[in-house]
Design an enzyme around this catalytic site. Sequence first.
Site, PDB file in Angstrom:
ATOM      1  N   GLU A 294     -59.208 -17.628  55.494  1.00 30.22           N
ATOM      2  CA  GLU A 294     -58.915 -16.437  56.311  1.00 30.22           C
ATOM      3  C   GLU A 294     -59.613 -16.506  57.656  1.00 30.22           C
ATOM      4  OE1 GLU A 294     -59.598 -12.599  54.520  1.00 30.22           O
ATOM      5  OE2 GLU A 294     -57.859 -12.773  53.227  1.00 30.22           O
ATOM      6  N   HIS A 323     -60.709 -35.038  35.683  1.00 32.81           N
ATOM      7  CA  HIS A 323     -59.577 -35.334  34.807  1.00 32.81           C
ATOM      8  C   HIS A 323     -58.315 -34.631  35.284  1.00 32.81           C
ATOM      9  CE1 HIS A 323     -62.317 -37.219  31.913  1.00 32.81           C
ATOM     10  NE2 HIS A 323     -63.167 -36.361  32.430  1.00 32.81           N
ATOM     11  N   LYS A 436     -49.943  -7.125  54.121  1.00 33.13           N
ATOM     12  CA  LYS A 436     -50.270  -5.772  53.650  1.00 33.13           C
ATOM     13  C   LYS A 436     -49.228  -4.783  54.177  1.00 33.13           C
ATOM     14  CE  LYS A 436     -55.335  -5.775  53.057  1.00 33.13           C
ATOM     15  NZ  LYS A 436     -56.607  -5.118  53.382  1.00 33.13           N
TER      16      LYS A 436
HETATM   17  O1  PA5 Z   1     -61.931 -10.634  53.994  1.00 27.71           O
HETATM   18  C1  PA5 Z   1     -61.135  -9.736  54.206  1.00 27.71           C
HETATM   19  O2  PA5 Z   1     -61.213  -9.017  55.220  1.00 27.71           O
HETATM   20  C2  PA5 Z   1     -60.056  -9.403  53.211  1.00 27.71           C
HETATM   21  O3  PA5 Z   1     -59.958 -10.368  52.222  1.00 27.71           O
HETATM   22  C3  PA5 Z   1     -60.343  -8.066  52.555  1.00 27.71           C
HETATM   23  O4  PA5 Z   1     -61.598  -8.100  51.929  1.00 27.71           O
HETATM   24  C4  PA5 Z   1     -59.266  -7.708  51.537  1.00 27.71           C
HETATM   25  O5  PA5 Z   1     -57.995  -7.724  52.142  1.00 27.71           O
HETATM   26  C5  PA5 Z   1     -59.531  -6.322  50.948  1.00 27.71           C
HETATM   27  O6  PA5 Z   1     -59.608  -5.363  51.962  1.00 27.71           O
HETATM   28  P1  PA5 Z   1     -60.329  -3.991  51.727  1.00 27.71           P
HETATM   29  O7  PA5 Z   1     -61.775  -4.219  51.492  1.00 27.71           O
HETATM   30  O8  PA5 Z   1     -60.075  -3.202  52.965  1.00 27.71           O
HETATM   31  O9  PA5 Z   1     -59.681  -3.373  50.523  1.00 27.71           O
END
Ligand code: PA5
Length: 463
Positions: A294, A323, A436
């Site tokens: 990300e 393996h 989202k």
């Molecule tokens: O790292 C990130 O920003 C995302 O993976 C969020 O943690 C994830 O989408 C969950 O979002 P939120 O904490 O707003 O529910």
Amino acid sequence: MIQLDYRNVTSEVIGSENGLELQSEFAAYADRIKSIIANLNSKKDKPEQWLQWMNLGYNEETVWYVKEYAAMVQGRFDNILVLGIGGSALGGMAVCEALLKPYWNMLTPEQRNNAPRIFFLDNIDPDQINALLDSIDLTKTLVNVITKSGSTAETMSQFMIVKDRLEKAMGDDYRQNIVATTDRATGVLRQIAGEEGYKTFVVPDDVGGRFSVFSAVGLLPFALVGIDIDDIVQGVKDMDLALKNTDINENIAAQNALIHYLMDTKKGKNLSVMMPYSSRLKYVSDWYVQLWAESLGKEFNNKGEKVNVGPTPIKALGATDQHSQIQLYNEGPNNKVITFVRVGEFDTTLDIPRIFEYTGIGYLGGKTVNDLINAEADATRVALTDYRRPNVTITLPKVNGYSVGQLLYMLEVQTAIAGELYDINTFNQPGVEQAKNYTYALMGRAGYEESANSIKSKMHTNI
Ligand code: PA5
């Protein structure tokens, strides 16, 4: 302190076609790395930089409040149920798996020192959610709902189901079984918590989900199951002090960031495999995969040019994946950098009894499983190196709060430095937000009608 061994990425060891002239690269990048590290540290207190995670090792106030609440609820609950996804769950899962006794939830209360069991629901499989909620006594469960935005569909739908069941089982008292971790001021969960009177903790400003493990997002569940959070925070702090060193020759996060960046951009090795030789560190790989993917997978650079960069992270586990994946890593495309994570000393020494003298297995008797896993890790590393596959090794003296705190924080800093080398925004996630938003549209959230029509026209299924 944890150690990084990068010999097996050098041209001296794996040849110039696949290896790096590391000493000259370190020299060539010394000034750039120096300014990146200095810049990150000078910007970390400023708003909107998304660098507040660099201060979490010093957040004594949160540690105090978390410990106070954990002490207050101690003995009241049999289970902790964490609702969250992505950065709101993966750090918690990684650290609990590493620091709790293996098979924690199967142990008796005495074996757990009367600390509760812990469950993470980080998906929305209806079968899984239903099965879990049917198998634990919700009236004896503390539900920690974690979402920074306060509106993530997966987490909030789980929460709505759990809250409804809790209220039906407990009447008005259900509130005592909920603790919410969310943004200080904004988001629907903050609003609900205020209206309903839940106990809350804060996901600090300018800390993204994947960098939040050392905030209340992680520290609260850890403290609730009796993990010593002071040890973890001390590891973070000591690693932060070490990584303030702007000299690349002394900074392991900068070294590993530069190695991965150069392997990608100069040698075409844009797959990054994280392979701990410890089952307790298995979910560190999941956490790393999210952090790296990300943060570094981006369409545009900071100049607004379309670049579509980002090394692809892959999780593996030693010795299990010898393996499964190692055949590919040894003989398939030479396009990966493998990070081994080794443990200097396991908590347990497990003897293999001398009970068979057959030629094929007799040699195992009298050795330990520790000897075996270490031999397998050494063998895999040497074999990969013989095949001229670049690999680095991070060694933790032991799996404990201090070293796990160091490891995760080091990987966060490594990610931030790599992002600067790629010249991208490490801390946004427009691709995640897009998915989202599409979900909101398909689920009929107000304001997303137009988008819903456009998405439906592109769907070739009626499921
Ligand atoms: O790292 C990130 O920003 C995302 O993976 C969020 O943690 C994830 O989408 C969950 O979002 P939120 O904490 O707003 O529910």
